[in-house]
Design a protein around this motif. Structure first.
Motif, short mmCIF file in Angstrom:
data_model
loop_
_atom_site.label_atom_id
_atom_site.label_comp_id
_atom_site.label_asym_id
_atom_site.label_seq_id
_atom_site.Cartn_x
_atom_site.Cartn_y
_atom_site.Cartn_z
N CYS A 185 0.84 -1.21 0.00
CA CYS A 185 0.00 0.00 0.00
C CYS A 185 0.87 1.26 0.00
O CYS A 185 0.60 2.21 -0.73
CB CYS A 185 -0.92 0.00 1.22
N LEU A 186 1.92 1.27 0.83
CA LEU A 186 2.84 2.41 0.84
C LEU A 186 3.50 2.58 -0.52
O LEU A 186 3.73 3.71 -0.98
CB LEU A 186 3.90 2.22 1.93
N ARG A 187 3.81 1.47 -1.15
CA ARG A 187 4.43 1.52 -2.48
C ARG A 187 3.47 2.12 -3.51
O ARG A 187 3.87 2.93 -4.36
CB ARG A 187 4.83 0.11 -2.89
N GLN A 188 2.19 1.77 -3.44
CA GLN A 188 1.22 2.25 -4.39
C GLN A 188 0.86 3.72 -4.17
O GLN A 188 0.57 4.45 -5.11
CB GLN A 188 -0.06 1.40 -4.31
N VAL A 189 0.88 4.14 -2.90
CA VAL A 189 0.47 5.51 -2.58
C VAL A 189 1.50 6.53 -3.08
O VAL A 189 1.14 7.59 -3.61
CB VAL A 189 0.26 5.67 -1.06
N MET A 190 2.79 6.23 -2.91
CA MET A 190 3.83 7.18 -3.32
C MET A 190 4.89 6.47 -4.17
O MET A 190 6.06 6.36 -3.77
CB MET A 190 4.47 7.83 -2.09
N PRO A 191 4.52 5.98 -5.36
CA PRO A 191 5.50 5.24 -6.19
C PRO A 191 6.57 6.13 -6.79
O PRO A 191 7.58 5.63 -7.28
CB PRO A 191 4.61 4.63 -7.28
N TRP A 192 6.36 7.46 -6.78
CA TRP A 192 7.29 8.38 -7.42
C TRP A 192 8.49 8.73 -6.54
O TRP A 192 9.41 9.41 -7.00
CB TRP A 192 6.56 9.67 -7.80
N LEU A 193 8.49 8.28 -5.29
CA LEU A 193 9.66 8.52 -4.45
C LEU A 193 10.88 7.77 -5.02
O LEU A 193 10.73 6.70 -5.60
CB LEU A 193 9.39 8.07 -3.02
N PRO A 194 12.09 8.31 -4.84
CA PRO A 194 13.29 7.64 -5.37
C PRO A 194 13.45 6.23 -4.80
O PRO A 194 13.13 5.98 -3.64
CB PRO A 194 14.44 8.55 -4.91
N ASN A 195 13.94 5.33 -5.64
CA ASN A 195 14.31 3.97 -5.25
C ASN A 195 13.13 3.13 -4.75
O ASN A 195 13.32 2.12 -4.07
CB ASN A 195 15.39 3.99 -4.15
N THR A 196 11.91 3.53 -5.09
CA THR A 196 10.75 2.76 -4.62
C THR A 196 10.78 1.33 -5.14
O THR A 196 10.64 0.37 -4.38
CB THR A 196 9.44 3.44 -5.06
N GLN A 197 10.98 1.16 -6.46
CA GLN A 197 10.98 -0.18 -7.03
C GLN A 197 12.18 -0.99 -6.55
O GLN A 197 12.05 -2.19 -6.25
CB GLN A 197 10.99 -0.09 -8.56
N ALA A 198 13.34 -0.36 -6.45
CA ALA A 198 14.54 -1.06 -5.99
C ALA A 198 14.38 -1.54 -4.55
O ALA A 198 14.75 -2.67 -4.21
CB ALA A 198 15.77 -0.16 -6.11
N LEU A 199 13.81 -0.70 -3.70
CA LEU A 199 13.59 -1.09 -2.31
C LEU A 199 12.54 -2.19 -2.21
O LEU A 199 12.66 -3.10 -1.39
CB LEU A 199 13.16 0.13 -1.50
N TRP A 200 11.51 -2.11 -3.03
CA TRP A 200 10.47 -3.13 -3.03
C TRP A 200 11.05 -4.49 -3.40
O TRP A 200 10.78 -5.51 -2.74
CB TRP A 200 9.36 -2.72 -3.99
#
Length: 294
Positions: A185-200
């Motif tokens: 949910c946190l990933r979907q709410v603010m996906p534009w933050l840096p390194n979101t996909q890499a951290l996920w």
């Protein structure tokens, strides 16, 4: 209605801080080192959770203050108040959308379940899927269910099947489907933050490594590695925030890391860290300024 309101300062400040915290994250390197594995968990979790949670807590604080009044000499603003309200509504909507997608995936699998009391080496209740592919996964929310395909029971011998089921029991033990739903949910709410996909992807890998190591307490690491290699080629794609599957390792580098990790000397399981909780607790700071608003 001044544009430069206290609400605007709080929202803009939290966004800048969230961006900076995420931008400074870097992969911690080799997970085969015991200390770095523990630190990698803490660093990835705090870097992933703290920034969006800080922005959400700021929006909640703005909502609690209302559109009138002032703080430290600055007036409240209706525009920034409306922005905070819309952001929270959007967050609830995206979380609900993710829950709906997960529920739909669960219903599709339920339609494939056959009415059969299958036996398994660890005497754990499971839902048998009428499909030839090799598949095993914990799917659900707080109390997940173990789904196993008929192809898995027909293909793997008892030892390799036990290794797969032990890995899935580890996901149930840590309630990975529940916690990763909220992380998703946190990933979907603010996906534009840096390194979101890499951290996920980092957290998904660490989740699987933790389950592998938990299972290795009761089964040979070589058996687990062989079972993993057999499962990956038959991987079934599911919503990763609603399911935790043994073969959920698509990139070849992640597969290599998991296999090497299983074949290496046993490492201690990552423990709960009060330090991580302390850092995540900083996201509550916006709520601490509520008494200053009047």
């Amino acid at each position: 209605m001044p544009f430069f309101s206290i609400h605007f300062v709080m929202i803009f400040g939290s966004l800048c801080l969230a961006w900076g915290l995420r931008y400074g994250w870097q992969n911690s390197g080799d997970v085969t080192q015991p200390v770095s594995w523990q630190m990698r968990w803490q660093k990835a979790l705090v870097s992933f959770v703290l920034p969006p949670l800080l922005v959400m807590m700021t929006a909640i604080a703005v909502l609690c203050m209302g559109s009138e009044g002032q703080m430290i000499g600055l007036q409240a603003g209706r525009l920034s108040y409306a922005i905070a309200l819309m952001f929270l509504i959007y967050s609830i909507f995206r979380s609900g959308q993710l829950a709906w997608i997960g529920w739909q995936s669960l219903q599709k699998l339920q339609n494939l379940v056959v009415d059969c009391k299958a036996l398994n080496p660890i005497n754990e209740p499971l839902k048998l899927l009428n499909m030839p592919m090799l598949f095993a996964a914990q799917i659900g929310f707080w109390r997940s269910h173990l789904f196993v395909s008929q192809g898995l029971l027909d293909t793997l011998d008892a030892d390799h099947l036990e290794a797969v089921l032990l890995h899935e029991r580890a996901h149930a033990h840590y309630r990975d489907t529940f916690w990763f739903f909220w992380l998703g949910c946190l990933r979907q709410v603010m996906p534009w933050l840096p390194n979101t996909q890499a951290l996920w992807e980092e957290l998904l890998l660490l989740r699987e490594l933790r389950a592998d190591r938990w299972a290795a307490q009761y089964a040979d690491g070589l058996l687990l590695a062989e079972s993993l290699l057999a499962m990956v080629s038959n991987n079934m794609q599911l919503t990763p925030t609603f399911a935790a599957a043994f073969g959920a390792t698509n990139p070849s580098d992640r597969l290599e890391v998991r296999v090497n990790f299983l074949l290496a000397d046993p490492e201690p399981l990552p423990q709960f860290s009060w330090r991580s909780l302390f850092w995540i607790g900083f996201s509550l700071l916006p709520l601490a300024v509520l008494p200053l608003h009047y």
